[in-house]
Structure formats: structure tokens, C-alpha cells
Write a protein that holds these residues in place. Structure first.
Motif, PDB file in Angstrom:
ATOM      1  N   MET A 134      -3.357   8.783  -3.793  1.00 47.48           N
ATOM      2  CA  MET A 134      -2.126   9.102  -4.520  1.00 47.48           C
ATOM      3  C   MET A 134      -2.132  10.544  -5.029  1.00 47.48           C
ATOM      4  O   MET A 134      -3.105  11.004  -5.609  1.00 47.48           O
ATOM      5  CB  MET A 134      -1.942   8.131  -5.696  1.00 47.48           C
ATOM      6  N   TRP A 155       4.483   3.178  -6.705  1.00 51.04           N
ATOM      7  CA  TRP A 155       3.685   2.765  -5.561  1.00 51.04           C
ATOM      8  C   TRP A 155       3.452   1.261  -5.590  1.00 51.04           C
ATOM      9  O   TRP A 155       3.612   0.613  -6.617  1.00 51.04           O
ATOM     10  CB  TRP A 155       2.367   3.537  -5.497  1.00 51.04           C
ATOM     11  N   VAL A 157       3.849  11.306  -6.320  1.00 46.21           N
ATOM     12  CA  VAL A 157       4.164   9.876  -6.209  1.00 46.21           C
ATOM     13  C   VAL A 157       4.559   9.338  -7.579  1.00 46.21           C
ATOM     14  O   VAL A 157       3.786   9.394  -8.529  1.00 46.21           O
ATOM     15  CB  VAL A 157       2.952   9.085  -5.654  1.00 46.21           C
ATOM     16  N   ASN A 177      -6.408   3.669  -6.045  1.00 49.05           N
ATOM     17  CA  ASN A 177      -5.602   4.332  -5.025  1.00 49.05           C
ATOM     18  C   ASN A 177      -5.980   5.813  -4.967  1.00 49.05           C
ATOM     19  O   ASN A 177      -5.329   6.653  -5.572  1.00 49.05           O
ATOM     20  CB  ASN A 177      -4.118   4.158  -5.347  1.00 49.05           C
TER      21      ASN A 177
END
Length: 97
Positions: free
Chosen positions: A58, A65, A62, A55
Motif C-alpha cells: 500500500m 482498500w 491509497v 498490506n
């Protein structure tokens, strides 16, 4: 660790972590344990611990997720802990149970 002398901050912090790590190694050896290390820049929080999806979008803000590939919901810290364990075991050519 808050270091007030900005000119020596990195050196002081490095010595602190170095001393801590030496004590940790000593204790591990004393109790028959092994310490496994991973690289400082391993992307432990950004990789899905279930399917391996990376990911790249990100950010640090965050906290949880959902993986777009497998749909697994991740708490950032728990996912990182799982990945750190996998990285360390892989580097030592060990199998985790």
C-alpha cells in the motif's frame, strides 16, 4: 504547520508539538483522563484491523482498500484509528470495549 525558516523548521515544529502535547497532558490529568501513545512508525494504516493482515504494497495514495485475507473493506483513516487504539491499549496492557 508551514514553517518558513528552513534552517530551524524541524526545531520549531518539534517545540510546537511538544508544547501542544504538554497542554494535552495537563488537560487530561485535570479531567481524570489518560493519554495513550504509540510509536511514530507503527504501521497503523497498512494492517487490517479485522484479521491483522499486513498490506506491505500500500502506498500513500491509497485511500481505501480490501483485505485479501478476510475481504473486509477499509477506509484508510478509519482503519488507522482502530489500529492506533488497539496499539495504545496493547502497549498499556488494557482491554478495549
Amino acid at each position: 504547520m508551514q514553517v518558513k525558516n528552513h534552517k530551524l523548521a524541524k526545531s520549531i515544529s518539534d517545540v510546537g508539538w511538544s508544547a501542544f502535547f504538554e497542554k494535552l497532558k495537563y488537560k487530561a490529568e485535570r479531567y481524570g483522563k489518560i493519554i495513550l501513545q504509540i510509536g511514530q512508525f507503527e504501521p497503523s494504516t497498512k494492517i487490517c484491523s479485522n484479521c491483522g493482515y499486513y498490506n506491505s504494497e500500500m502506498t500513500l495514495s491509497v485511500r481505501d482498500w480490501v483485505c485479501p485475507d478476510c475481504g473486509m473493506h477499509h477506509d484508510r483513516d478509519i482503519n488507522a484509528a482502530i489500529n492506533i487504539r488497539k496499539f495504545a491499549l496493547d502497549r498499556q496492557n488494557l482491554i478495549g470495549i
